[in-house]
Design a protein around this motif. Structure first.
Motif, PDB file in Angstrom:
ATOM      1  N   ASN A 141      27.953  13.836  38.254  1.00 29.91           N
ATOM      2  CA  ASN A 141      27.669  12.857  39.303  1.00 29.91           C
ATOM      3  C   ASN A 141      28.299  11.506  39.003  1.00 29.91           C
ATOM      4  O   ASN A 141      28.309  10.615  39.846  1.00 29.91           O
ATOM      5  CB  ASN A 141      26.150  12.672  39.444  1.00 29.91           C
ATOM      6  CG  ASN A 141      25.525  13.829  40.178  1.00 29.91           C
ATOM      7  OD1 ASN A 141      26.074  14.313  41.166  1.00 29.91           O
ATOM      8  ND2 ASN A 141      24.400  14.305  39.685  1.00 29.91           N
ATOM      9  N   MET A 142      28.779  11.355  37.766  1.00 28.75           N
ATOM     10  CA  MET A 142      29.409  10.082  37.391  1.00 28.75           C
ATOM     11  C   MET A 142      30.891  10.108  37.787  1.00 28.75           C
ATOM     12  O   MET A 142      31.484  11.176  37.886  1.00 28.75           O
ATOM     13  CB  MET A 142      29.317   9.883  35.870  1.00 28.75           C
ATOM     14  CG  MET A 142      27.902   9.786  35.350  1.00 28.75           C
ATOM     15  SD  MET A 142      27.836   9.674  33.547  1.00 28.75           S
ATOM     16  CE  MET A 142      28.139  11.362  33.040  1.00 28.75           C
ATOM     17  N   ILE A 143      31.449   8.932  37.989  1.00 31.44           N
ATOM     18  CA  ILE A 143      32.906   8.841  38.092  1.00 31.44           C
ATOM     19  C   ILE A 143      33.434   8.969  36.663  1.00 31.44           C
ATOM     20  O   ILE A 143      32.942   8.287  35.755  1.00 31.44           O
ATOM     21  CB  ILE A 143      33.337   7.484  38.690  1.00 31.44           C
ATOM     22  CG1 ILE A 143      32.791   7.314  40.118  1.00 31.44           C
ATOM     23  CG2 ILE A 143      34.850   7.326  38.646  1.00 31.44           C
ATOM     24  CD1 ILE A 143      33.323   8.302  41.130  1.00 31.44           C
ATOM     25  N   THR A 144      34.413   9.836  36.481  1.00 27.54           N
ATOM     26  CA  THR A 144      34.914  10.048  35.118  1.00 27.54           C
ATOM     27  C   THR A 144      36.399   9.688  35.038  1.00 27.54           C
ATOM     28  O   THR A 144      37.189  10.065  35.905  1.00 27.54           O
ATOM     29  CB  THR A 144      34.721  11.520  34.680  1.00 27.54           C
ATOM     30  OG1 THR A 144      35.238  12.368  35.702  1.00 27.54           O
ATOM     31  CG2 THR A 144      33.252  11.845  34.454  1.00 27.54           C
ATOM     32  N   ILE A 145      36.734   8.964  34.000  1.00 28.56           N
ATOM     33  CA  ILE A 145      38.138   8.569  33.787  1.00 28.56           C
ATOM     34  C   ILE A 145      38.542   8.977  32.374  1.00 28.56           C
ATOM     35  O   ILE A 145      37.822   8.701  31.401  1.00 28.56           O
ATOM     36  CB  ILE A 145      38.319   7.043  33.980  1.00 28.56           C
ATOM     37  CG1 ILE A 145      38.040   6.678  35.446  1.00 28.56           C
ATOM     38  CG2 ILE A 145      39.725   6.613  33.565  1.00 28.56           C
ATOM     39  CD1 ILE A 145      38.245   5.215  35.788  1.00 28.56           C
ATOM     40  N   ALA A 146      39.678   9.662  32.273  1.00 33.34           N
ATOM     41  CA  ALA A 146      40.189  10.029  30.954  1.00 33.34           C
ATOM     42  C   ALA A 146      41.174   8.955  30.497  1.00 33.34           C
ATOM     43  O   ALA A 146      42.161   8.677  31.182  1.00 33.34           O
ATOM     44  CB  ALA A 146      40.889  11.394  31.013  1.00 33.34           C
ATOM     45  N   ALA A 147      40.871   8.346  29.372  1.00 35.64           N
ATOM     46  CA  ALA A 147      41.778   7.364  28.762  1.00 35.64           C
ATOM     47  C   ALA A 147      42.552   8.131  27.686  1.00 35.64           C
ATOM     48  O   ALA A 147      42.116   8.236  26.545  1.00 35.64           O
ATOM     49  CB  ALA A 147      40.980   6.212  28.179  1.00 35.64           C
ATOM     50  N   VAL A 148      43.688   8.686  28.095  1.00 35.85           N
ATOM     51  CA  VAL A 148      44.421   9.633  27.249  1.00 35.85           C
ATOM     52  C   VAL A 148      45.334   8.837  26.305  1.00 35.85           C
ATOM     53  O   VAL A 148      46.476   8.521  26.627  1.00 35.85           O
ATOM     54  CB  VAL A 148      45.233  10.629  28.117  1.00 35.85           C
ATOM     55  CG1 VAL A 148      45.896  11.697  27.253  1.00 35.85           C
ATOM     56  CG2 VAL A 148      44.341  11.288  29.161  1.00 35.85           C
ATOM     57  N   ASN A 149      44.812   8.538  25.142  1.00 36.52           N
ATOM     58  CA  ASN A 149      45.531   7.655  24.221  1.00 36.52           C
ATOM     59  C   ASN A 149      46.273   8.435  23.131  1.00 36.52           C
ATOM     60  O   ASN A 149      46.386   7.974  22.000  1.00 36.52           O
ATOM     61  CB  ASN A 149      44.564   6.631  23.610  1.00 36.52           C
ATOM     62  CG  ASN A 149      43.319   7.286  23.018  1.00 36.52           C
ATOM     63  OD1 ASN A 149      43.076   8.465  23.229  1.00 36.52           O
ATOM     64  ND2 ASN A 149      42.533   6.524  22.276  1.00 36.52           N
ATOM     65  N   GLY A 150      46.746   9.621  23.500  1.00 31.66           N
ATOM     66  CA  GLY A 150      47.521  10.420  22.547  1.00 31.66           C
ATOM     67  C   GLY A 150      47.849  11.765  23.161  1.00 31.66           C
ATOM     68  O   GLY A 150      47.598  11.990  24.351  1.00 31.66           O
ATOM     69  N   SER A 151      48.387  12.655  22.335  1.00 30.82           N
ATOM     70  CA  SER A 151      48.779  13.969  22.864  1.00 30.82           C
ATOM     71  C   SER A 151      47.571  14.748  23.338  1.00 30.82           C
ATOM     72  O   SER A 151      46.471  14.603  22.799  1.00 30.82           O
ATOM     73  CB  SER A 151      49.520  14.765  21.783  1.00 30.82           C
ATOM     74  OG  SER A 151      50.796  14.205  21.613  1.00 30.82           O
ATOM     75  N   SER A 152      47.824  15.610  24.320  1.00 32.39           N
ATOM     76  CA  SER A 152      46.694  16.325  24.918  1.00 32.39           C
ATOM     77  C   SER A 152      47.137  17.709  25.409  1.00 32.39           C
ATOM     78  O   SER A 152      47.224  17.955  26.611  1.00 32.39           O
ATOM     79  CB  SER A 152      46.138  15.472  26.063  1.00 32.39           C
ATOM     80  OG  SER A 152      44.848  15.877  26.381  1.00 32.39           O
ATOM     81  N   PRO A 153      47.411  18.610  24.459  1.00 32.54           N
ATOM     82  CA  PRO A 153      47.858  19.944  24.875  1.00 32.54           C
ATOM     83  C   PRO A 153      46.684  20.850  25.274  1.00 32.54           C
ATOM     84  O   PRO A 153      45.537  20.611  24.872  1.00 32.54           O
ATOM     85  CB  PRO A 153      48.525  20.494  23.603  1.00 32.54           C
ATOM     86  CG  PRO A 153      47.833  19.783  22.480  1.00 32.54           C
ATOM     87  CD  PRO A 153      47.431  18.429  23.009  1.00 32.54           C
TER      88      PRO A 153
END
Ligand SMILES: CCCCC/C=C\C/C=C\C/C=C/C(=O)SCCNC(=O)CCNC(=O)[C@H](O)C(C)(C)COP(=O)(O)OP(=O)(O)OC[C@H]1O[C@@H](n2cnc3c(N)ncnc32)[C@H](O)[C@@H]1OP(=O)(O)O
Length: 291
Positions: A141-153
């Motif tokens: 139910n929350m707004i979700t934001i991914a702060a992708v501060n590196g590799s993400s395979p």
């Protein structure tokens, strides 16, 4: 898709039951009871997850801190789910930013060591925990934001795609994508569906069939991430962006949810039909080999 799940979790008790069966929800809660956050600003920490919650803004930041690369082991996934459950139960928490405390890596995806040479019981629990994480983020139910501060395979990319918005560090050394094919494994259909919902059908076909990992610039181009910023700015940009999202009245969110829910149902029906066809085809092959 995320909004669709949100809607069905709110409005369709039948589907909630279906999803909860799929997701083994509750296995996390059974381990540790969730606690409500009472202070204005608070910080709660498991060994692998640190959550900072600012009650004045209603925004929590979840720091993944499972060295060396935040690989998604059963233990780590369970901690993530518990942290999410706690936040979800606190109605004053309206936004969640997910980020990594590990240098250069957001998440290396599923923990390969936790999938290899383990008992069937462990594998079942592990796989359920992966689904639970996916459902909890997508259905939040929350707004979700991914702060992708590196590799993400692989599973790391999946995790970021379950969020409403992705901001990635603009460093060409980092990469993101569903690279399972390159590892000789097939990404499950719900990994695929999550990517289709993010970047569309054709881009997903290319990505999965070739097991592509994208540089931040390439990821932005196909819409796998929404914004690139300097490495030092990922978290601050995420919290600023969250303010904009939280300014939108929740009712509009729910309206969009209904549109996406319709699409999601169509997709699910197609997937079930295709599974049935595969079973029938497999039986036919089996029979033709017998005779
Ligand atoms: C149980 C039943 C399940 C059934 C499942 C069946 C099918 C599933 C099908 C598909 C879904 C799969 C999804 C996945 O997520 S699979 C995982 C895919 N992940 C990867 O391909 C990432 C591999 N890692 C990297 O690319 C790099 O490590 C990195 C993340 C870019 C970081 O690079 P860096 O140079 O900074 O670090 P190192 O490479 O030196 O790694 C440091 C350290 O971490 C270990 N490690 C890396 N990734 C993983 C991982 N995914 N799981 C476990 N451990 C990992 C690596 O081995 C190093 O360890 P060491 O001890 O040598 O220091």
């Amino acid at each position: 898709m995320k909004m669709a799940l949100r809607a069905c979790l709110r409005t369709k008790p039948g589907l909630t039951a279906l999803l909860s069966q799929l997701s083994c929800s509750g296995h996390a809660a059974a381990r540790r009871a969730p606690a409500l956050v009472a202070q204005r600003s608070s910080s709660s920490t498991s060994q692998k997850i640190k959550v900072d919650f600012d009650q004045s803004s209603g925004v929590a930041v979840m720091h993944m801190q499972s060295p060396p690369v935040n690989s998604l082991s059963l233990e780590f996934l369970t901690d993530v789910c518990i942290a999410l459950e706690k936040l979800e139960m606190d109605k004053s928490c309206r936004g969640l930013v997910v980020t990594s405390s590990q240098p250069k890596v957001f998440s290396a995806g599923l923990d390969i060591l936790d999938m290899y040479g383990k008992s069937p019981e462990h594998c079942a629990e592990f796989w359920k925990a992966v689904q639970e994480m996916w459902l909890k983020f997508y259905g939040s139910n929350m707004i979700t934001i991914a702060a992708v501060n590196g590799s993400s395979p692989a599973g790391g990319c999946l995790l970021s795609m379950t969020c409403d918005y992705r901001i990635m560090a603009d460093n060409p050394r980092y990469s993101i994508g569903l690279n399972e094919t390159k590892l000789g494994i097939v990404a499950p259909f719900w990994f695929k569906d999550t990517m289709v919902n993010t970047v569309g059908h054709r881009a997903t076909e290319m990505a999965l069939q070739l097991g592509l990992l994208y540089s931040p610039a390439e990821a932005l181009k196909i819409g796998l991430v929404d914004q690139l910023v300097h490495e030092d700015q990922v978290l601050t940009t995420a919290t600023e962006t969250m303010t904009k999202w939280l300014a939108i009245p929740g009712i509009l969110n729910i309206s969009y949810t209904c549109h996406f829910f319709h699409l999601w149902c169509c997709n699910l029906v197609c997937t079930i039909c295709s599974c049935v066809c595969q079973v029938i085809a497999a039986k036919k092959i089996h029979l033709s080999q017998d005779f």
